[in-house]
Design an enzyme around this catalytic site. Sequence first.
Site, PDB file in Angstrom:
ATOM      1  N   LYS A  53       0.842  -1.204   0.000  1.00 10.31           N
ATOM      2  CA  LYS A  53       0.000   0.000   0.000  1.00 10.31           C
ATOM      3  C   LYS A  53       0.879   1.256   0.000  1.00 10.31           C
ATOM      4  O   LYS A  53       0.647   2.199  -0.765  1.00 10.31           O
ATOM      5  CB  LYS A  53      -0.938  -0.012   1.219  1.00 10.31           C
ATOM      6  CG  LYS A  53      -2.067  -1.030   1.062  1.00 10.31           C
ATOM      7  CD  LYS A  53      -2.840  -1.279   2.354  1.00 10.31           C
ATOM      8  CE  LYS A  53      -3.854  -2.402   2.158  1.00 10.31           C
ATOM      9  NZ  LYS A  53      -4.560  -2.780   3.385  1.00 10.31           N
ATOM     10  N   GLN A  97      -4.401  -1.281   9.757  1.00 11.10           N
ATOM     11  CA  GLN A  97      -4.420  -2.627   9.159  1.00 11.10           C
ATOM     12  C   GLN A  97      -5.060  -3.626  10.126  1.00 11.10           C
ATOM     13  O   GLN A  97      -4.670  -3.715  11.291  1.00 11.10           O
ATOM     14  CB  GLN A  97      -2.980  -3.047   8.806  1.00 11.10           C
ATOM     15  CG  GLN A  97      -2.873  -4.362   8.060  1.00 11.10           C
ATOM     16  CD  GLN A  97      -3.498  -4.318   6.660  1.00 11.10           C
ATOM     17  OE1 GLN A  97      -3.408  -3.333   5.953  1.00 11.10           O
ATOM     18  NE2 GLN A  97      -4.147  -5.402   6.276  1.00 11.10           N
ATOM     19  N   ASP A 120     -10.741   3.416   4.262  1.00 14.48           N
ATOM     20  CA  ASP A 120     -11.164   2.018   4.148  1.00 14.48           C
ATOM     21  C   ASP A 120     -12.697   1.919   4.084  1.00 14.48           C
ATOM     22  O   ASP A 120     -13.238   0.894   3.679  1.00 14.48           O
ATOM     23  CB  ASP A 120     -10.678   1.225   5.380  1.00 14.48           C
ATOM     24  CG  ASP A 120      -9.478   0.343   5.062  1.00 14.48           C
ATOM     25  OD1 ASP A 120      -9.245   0.054   3.870  1.00 14.48           O
ATOM     26  OD2 ASP A 120      -8.775  -0.053   6.019  1.00 14.48           O
TER      27      ASP A 120
END
Length: 284
Positions: A53, A97, A120
């Site tokens: 990422k 994460q 997200d």
Amino acid sequence: MTARVIDGVKLAAKIREDVAHRAAHLTAAGMKPGLAVILVGSDPASQVYVKNKVAACEKAGLHSVLEQYPSDMTQESLLERVRALNVDPAIHGILVQLPLPPHIDSHRVIEAIAAQKDVDGFHISNAGLLMTGKPLFRPCTPYGVMKMLEAEQVPIRGAVAVVIGASNIVGKPMAMLLQSAGATVTICNSKTKDLGWHTRHADIVVVATGKPKMIDASMVKAGAIVIDVGINRNAEGKLCGDVDFESVKTVAGAITPVPGGVGPMTIAMLLVNTVEAAERAQQR
Ligand code: NAD
């Protein structure tokens, strides 16, 4: 019949190119898009994901910060970091994460992220906006799947879609996006009886269970579009999806491979969400 293989690598590269243009435009206007990625612990798969990422951000000209903490980090320290990033003007997107170590309540952490930086799309207010058809951020993986269907010109309005897997991060938002686009959607889970009965009626099947090769040709209607979100390792340690690719490609109209399908799209859509967050910040 052999299915068309949908190339996620190629489509993701095109999307990342567009992101790079938008990022350059913002940077020239003094608003370089910034993403902060927080990793707690040393889960090997998570380490690979966050590195990919951050690398994708840098390649597209975004500012990125990777914060790595030991697995015994306290929940309060993590919440403090999130709160600091919420007010950092150089950061437009915050990604924590998952999974987090068991002593940390993931819901509390996600709810602590400012909704306008929740790239997200997991914050409860973003889930609510998605459900009511006014999404601020679409969760990256389902958003990537929608982009694939769009690029392949798959008719969604009026289509019968079956989503296998009902997680908050993939299955449920996937079903919402398909439903908003006009599909009639069934969401299946591990308790579903006679899964094949559902999938055999579907024009579009999206599989996100984490169960290798659980869908074979006998469960798929001829010509159906099959999207494999799963990322698993087989006995030889090689990446494989939730779909038995070799079997299903003999009946499907189009299919995504693993690797090289949905995975690269997830990262591309994270960049899209981060640039969108920066564009919104610029307009404020
Ligand atoms: P999860 O474990 O949170 O949810 C799995 C879901 O699948 C559950 O709703 C469960 O009920 C359902 N399920 C399990 N076995 C089933 C069965 N036999 N029949 C029907 N339903 C069944 O998983 P998740 O976070 O949604 O991830 C699913 C898969 O997608 C994993 O392999 C994960 O690694 C992968 N994933 C890939 C990407 C990507 O970018 N490609 C992103 C996120 C997740």
